[in-house]
Design a protein around this motif. Structure first.
Motif, short mmCIF file in Angstrom:
data_model
loop_
_atom_site.label_atom_id
_atom_site.label_comp_id
_atom_site.label_asym_id
_atom_site.label_seq_id
_atom_site.Cartn_x
_atom_site.Cartn_y
_atom_site.Cartn_z
N UNK A 1 44.41 28.45 28.39
CA UNK A 1 42.92 28.21 27.72
C UNK A 1 42.53 26.84 27.86
N UNK A 2 43.13 25.88 28.56
CA UNK A 2 42.73 24.52 28.77
C UNK A 2 41.39 24.31 29.26
N UNK A 3 40.85 23.07 28.80
CA UNK A 3 39.22 22.82 29.52
C UNK A 3 39.41 22.45 30.81
N UNK A 4 38.61 23.30 31.93
CA UNK A 4 38.54 22.83 33.06
C UNK A 4 37.68 21.74 33.55
N UNK A 5 36.70 21.43 32.35
CA UNK A 5 35.59 20.34 32.67
C UNK A 5 36.60 18.80 32.52
N UNK A 6 37.22 18.72 31.49
CA UNK A 6 37.89 17.44 31.28
C UNK A 6 39.17 17.61 32.07
N UNK A 7 39.83 18.83 32.49
CA UNK A 7 41.22 18.84 33.15
C UNK A 7 42.40 18.15 32.10
N UNK A 8 42.10 18.79 30.93
CA UNK A 8 43.10 18.41 29.78
C UNK A 8 43.49 19.78 28.95
#
Length: 159
Positions: A29-36
């Protein structure tokens, strides 16, 4: 990494978790925009791994880290023991002098993940910059102390 003076910050841990999830093809479920990974994931990770804690590292120069090793320390104490026996030096004549540099330009480091209970956590830095005031304290093996000594940077004399 911590033993090599390259501790991970929470932000770096979150980036690493994202990269591992992507590389291993795991659903995440990690944020793909920030890659974190999220902050809540990082706090849960820290809770699950009670042997880890966030600590503020001490700056350690590369040359100091390279010079302090088992062989160098063993050589020093072998030589010291030889001189003490040879010269018949008593404890009243053996002094330990400890110095520390107090920087006038303080630097803040991000907290890094380290094993819980570790007394010292270091971070590798380049050579120290800025002016420092050196504080020295000496005491003998017999327990005698000398007054503390402060050494200030020299001033250029105007002629």
């Amino acid at each position: 990494m911590q033993k090599r003076l390259f501790g991970l910050t929470l932000k770096e841990l979150r980036k690493l978790a994202y990269q591992l999830a992507v590389r291993n093809g795991c659903e995440h479920p990690f944020n793909k925009d920030t890659e974190m990974a999220g902050e809540d994931w990082a706090h849960s990770f820290m809770r699950c791994h009670s042997e880890l804690s966030l600590r503020k590292p001490e700056a350690t120069s590369g040359s100091r880290a390279m010079g302090f090793n088992r062989v160098a320390v063993a050589q020093f104490f072998t030589l010291l023991n030889k001189v003490i026996i040879e010269k018949k030096i008593t404890c009243e004549r053996i002094y330990n002098c400890d110095e520390t540099g107090i920087t006038v330009i303080p630097k803040q480091h991000s907290r890094v993940i380290a094993n819980r209970g570790q007394h010292q956590v270091g971070v590798l830095t380049s050579a120290e910059r800025g002016n420092t005031v050196t504080a020295e304290i000496c005491c003998s093996a017999a327990g005698n102390f000398m007054p503390p000594l402060l050494i200030f940077p020299r001033q250029k004399k105007r002629q």
